[in-house]
Scaffold this active site. Structure first.
Site, PDB file in Angstrom:
ATOM      1  N   TRP A 481      35.613  21.332  64.013  1.00 32.37           N
ATOM      2  CA  TRP A 481      36.107  21.736  62.682  1.00 32.37           C
ATOM      3  C   TRP A 481      35.174  22.801  62.126  1.00 32.37           C
ATOM      4  CZ3 TRP A 481      39.584  18.579  59.391  1.00 32.37           C
ATOM      5  CH2 TRP A 481      39.682  19.078  58.090  1.00 32.37           C
ATOM      6  N   ASP A 482      35.667  24.032  62.079  1.00 31.59           N
ATOM      7  CA  ASP A 482      34.800  25.145  61.700  1.00 31.59           C
ATOM      8  C   ASP A 482      35.021  25.575  60.246  1.00 31.59           C
ATOM      9  OD1 ASP A 482      32.885  27.106  62.164  1.00 31.59           O
ATOM     10  OD2 ASP A 482      33.752  27.683  64.092  1.00 31.59           O
ATOM     11  N   ASP A 552      24.770  28.753  65.785  1.00 28.76           N
ATOM     12  CA  ASP A 552      25.388  29.642  66.771  1.00 28.76           C
ATOM     13  C   ASP A 552      24.346  30.280  67.664  1.00 28.76           C
ATOM     14  OD1 ASP A 552      27.986  29.178  66.246  1.00 28.76           O
ATOM     15  OD2 ASP A 552      28.320  30.947  65.008  1.00 28.76           O
TER      16      ASP A 552
HETATM   17  C1  GLA Z   1      31.914  29.968  64.687  1.00 27.58           C
HETATM   18  C2  GLA Z   1      31.330  28.793  65.453  1.00 27.58           C
HETATM   19  C3  GLA Z   1      31.301  29.101  66.921  1.00 27.58           C
HETATM   20  C4  GLA Z   1      32.700  29.414  67.396  1.00 27.58           C
HETATM   21  C5  GLA Z   1      33.286  30.557  66.577  1.00 27.58           C
HETATM   22  C6  GLA Z   1      34.739  30.760  66.903  1.00 27.58           C
HETATM   23  O1  GLA Z   1      31.062  31.048  64.701  1.00 27.58           O
HETATM   24  O2  GLA Z   1      30.059  28.466  64.977  1.00 27.58           O
HETATM   25  O3  GLA Z   1      30.773  28.033  67.646  1.00 27.58           O
HETATM   26  O4  GLA Z   1      33.501  28.268  67.296  1.00 27.58           O
HETATM   27  O5  GLA Z   1      33.189  30.295  65.183  1.00 27.58           O
HETATM   28  O6  GLA Z   1      35.302  31.774  66.143  1.00 27.58           O
END
Ligand code: GLA
Length: 728
Positions: A481-482, A552
């Protein structure tokens, strides 16, 4: 746990004491908070500030005369539970109300109390769960002197962990709407000002860098106003004394069970007190409390220890695992996860994903996650968010899921439910679904996206319906879930102008509504939180999901700082971490670091050579053998911080102290090389064989002498794992 005598409340367990006294004015004074103190003696010796001959003057209008308070209570100096506002106390009140006559004088005084054998629970907000261990809550009712606003102050204490939970519930028993200008969760006045404040600042891809400052006279604040708990600061902070170390000295940790804007504020005054308020940030906050309604503030968590930073940290971990994360999910052994993102980003086909699935099996993967790019018109980040239907032109999802499950793997998928691209069907149909800035000629985009107005039930329901259609149609075991941007503009088309000061909080309530509905509907799905990496790493999210993607940044040298610092406040079992293709270090190093988190992979598996497959498989088998017992459920000790030494090292010891895993990561080759690595947490008299030089020593020896690292050369930026097992 809670004793009461002559309006003196004593909340305690074997290690901590918290004394609160209701004085003759009806104000709650914080007499003492700290290490267990059985006999407080005559409390006047503590409570009276010995200045100006102990008098406080006031002018009584009815008698047109000057008086002094009979019990010498000093506003603005004495430690209290709720400072007044608009009166004498200038340290900062936790609650401020706007009155009908335009003033905002706020003064809560004692009405009654009760003791509950449980913890408060809430429908709309996450809260500390009660488990089998005994706890009690002191629930005090207070009334504002000049209005019909009442406040419940809840203070809970546990018998088996040194944690206090505090919050306020603000109740409107009058017949007019009362604006709340500030609704913090707690105040804590400490009778000392010699503290250091540790907080975790950062940005995207470098979250939670530990910043340590002396608490100085005046105001200091750690806060977020970005609509989420944020990359910039984390709601977990702690205070130490000058001589505090990892294993000795006083530490007071704080966290908030909340995912939105927060403010942790300290004020030191000239009388050597530290005044702390903590809760929802009052910037852009203005809640219109209607008659008969209650505003519940998120619970604040205080972890107290005399056993140094690790004492506080172990306490917090125990609390998070037992009282925040759903225990059923916490105790489920987690599968080894393979995520597609860093391997292919948006660039994939049905066939390429199938080849990823096949090759990920070679390194022990048990759960395959298809990240961003499978839905709407989504070949890059410029379009598609809001359109949660499969992009059939790009991928045959059924074929992929069937292939995955036929190989004995589980399948997971990515969503970003709270966001929308202007280039989406949803936006074209419902331009009123976004948060915006009324009257302005433009609204900000980040990553080409806008924020959905989750303060609206209609918007939340729309996304819920779209999501369940997908989840019900495929065999899905995991959801990432982002949440990929902060909330800048926050005008809602769904609320009146008077209620626009409620939007930041209402958006978070919308987030909780949706995740609650989904996690209740799909109790077996493993949810992982994420917000551009670790932008929403908080207890509110962990109440619903057992783990959160930490960052990330998967370069292990950067990530080492992130994981180490995150683990000061959050258990390793909650810290999402993967080995990736990042070129600087070996796969072994990357995997060992990921082992001290949830463990998983994120690379192009087609490109792995034999050596890399073997390195990763080796760590995967260590994961299967030890992780659940020693890391996910072990006790964590921080041995060496990368921020102030030449190495990062942590040691996790199983509950029965029969096994330990120790990670040691080298930063520099020779300069200040560590010779002996001293361990902690082992049983002194037990003997352990270590996998480094195969020697057997007692726990006492490992603690006092340590492992002799100079016996083997460890290259720069490489990582070693020592496995210790008890021998007869
Ligand atoms: C964010 C998340 C990443 C990935 C990207 C996808 O940056 O932190 O892990 O899921 O979105 O767009």
């Amino acid at each position: 746990m809670i004793k009461i005598k002559d309006k003196l409340f004593h909340l305690h367990n074997n290690n901590i004491s918290y004394y609160i006294y209701c004085n003759s004015h009806g104000h709650l004074e914080t007499i003492y908070f700290g290490e267990y103190l059985e006999d407080i003696g005559n409390i006047d010796a503590i409570r009276k500030a010995d200045i100006d001959n102990d008098t406080t003057q006031y002018f009584d209008f009815s008698k047109n005369k000057e008086f002094t308070y009979p019990d010498h209570y000093r506003y603005s100096i004495e430690s209290v539970e709720i400072s007044t506002h608009g009166l004498r106390d200038k340290r900062g009140a936790p609650i401020i109300l706007k009155k009908e006559d335009g003033t905002n004088v706020t003064d809560f005084r004692f009405v009654s109390y009760e003791i509950l054998e449980s913890l408060p629970t809430y429908e709309e907000l996450p809260y500390a769960r009660k488990n089998s261990s005994p706890c009690q809550t002191l629930r005090i009712l207070l009334k504002d002197y000049l209005s019909d606003i009442y406040v419940y102050e809840n203070i809970s204490i546990f018998e088996d962990k040194d944690i206090i939970i505090k919050n306020f519930e603000i109740v409107n028993k009058g017949n007019i709407i009362v604006p709340i200008l500030r609704a913090n969760s707690m105040q804590l006045d400490l009778k000392d000002n010699q503290y250091k404040l540790h907080h975790f600042a950062g940005k995207w891809a470098s979250e939670r860098f530990e910043v340590v400052t002396d608490i100085k006279d005046g105001i200091q604040e750690v806060s977020s106003n970005t609509g989420r708990s944020s990359h910039e600061e984390n709601p977990f902070v702690f205070l130490t004394k000058k001589d505090t170390s990892y294993d000795k000295g006083e530490v007071i940790g704080f966290n908030l069970i909340y995912s939105g804007n927060f403010s942790f504020r300290t004020f030191n005054n000239s009388f050597c007190n530290t005044h702390i308020t903590y809760g929802i940030n009052d910037e852009d906050f203005n809640w219109m409390l209607k008659p008969n309604e209650v505003f519940v503030t998120p619970q604040a968590v205080i972890s107290y220890s005399q056993d140094g930073i690790d004492g506080m940290s172990i306490n917090m971990h125990k609390f998070v695992k037992e009282n925040i994360v759903n225990p059923l999910l916490d105790q489920k052994e987690k599968p080894i996860l393979f995520n597609s993102w860093e391997g292919c980003y948006f660039d994939f086909t049905t066939e390429s994903i199938i080849s990823y699935i096949d090759d990920s099996l070679k390194i022990g993967s048990e759960l395959f996650v298809l990240d961003d790019g499978w839905f709407g018109k989504r070949d890059n980040d410029e379009s598609g968010l809001g359109d949660w239907f499969v992009n059939e032109n790009k991928i045959n999802l059924k074929k992929v899921v069937d292939h995955c499950t036929s190989k004995g793997m589980n399948f997971g998928i990515w969503f970003e439910p709270e966001m929308i691209n202007p280039d989406s069907n949803l936006y074209r149909e419902h331009p009123e679904y976004i948060l915006t800035c009324k009257g302005m000629d433009q609204v900000s985009l980040y990553r080409h996206q806008l924020v959905l107005d989750f303060s609206s039930e209609e918007v939340v329901e729309n996304i819920y319906q779209q999501m369940i259609k997908i989840i019900d149609s495929y065999d899905i075991s995991y959801i990432k879930w982002d949440h990929n941007r902060m909330i800048n503009e926050h005008f809602s088309f769904h609320h009146n102008k008077e209620n626009q000061g409620e939007i930041y909080h209402r958006v978070i309530l919308g987030y909780y509504t949706l995740i609650k509905k989904l996690t209740q509907r799909y109790p077996d799905i493993l949810f992982e939180g994420c917000a551009s990496g670790g932008g929403r790493f908080d207890l509110g999210t962990l109440f619903y999901y057992p783990q959160i993607w930490a960052s990330d940044d998967t370069d292990p040298i950067q990530r080492m700082y992130i994981q180490y610092n995150t683990s000061l406040g959050y258990p390793l079992s909650t810290i999402g971490s993967h080995a990736s293709a990042n070129p600087i270090t070996s796969y072994k190093t990357k995997a060992l670091l990921a082992l001290f988190g949830t463990y998983g992979y994120e690379m192009n598996p087609n490109k792995l050579n034999e050596k890399e497959i073997s390195e990763l498989s080796e760590v995967a088998s260590i994961y299967k053998k030890y992780h659940h017992e020693v890391i996910a459920n072990g006790t964590l000790y921080h041995l060496s911080s990368p921020q102030d030494s030449n190495a990062m090292s942590m040691c996790s010891v199983s509950k029965d102290k029969s096994k330990a895993l120790v990670i040691y990561m080298n930063l520099l080759k020779e300069y200040k090389k560590t010779r002996f690595l001293k361990l902690r947490g082992l049983e002194k008299n037990k003997k352990y064989r270590n996998s480094f030089d195969n020697n057997i020593f007692t726990g006492d020896y490992y603690e006092k002498v340590g492992i002799n690292l100079s016996r083997q050369y460890l290259p720069e930026f490489e990582c070693q794992l020592f496995i210790l097992e008890e021998v007869e």
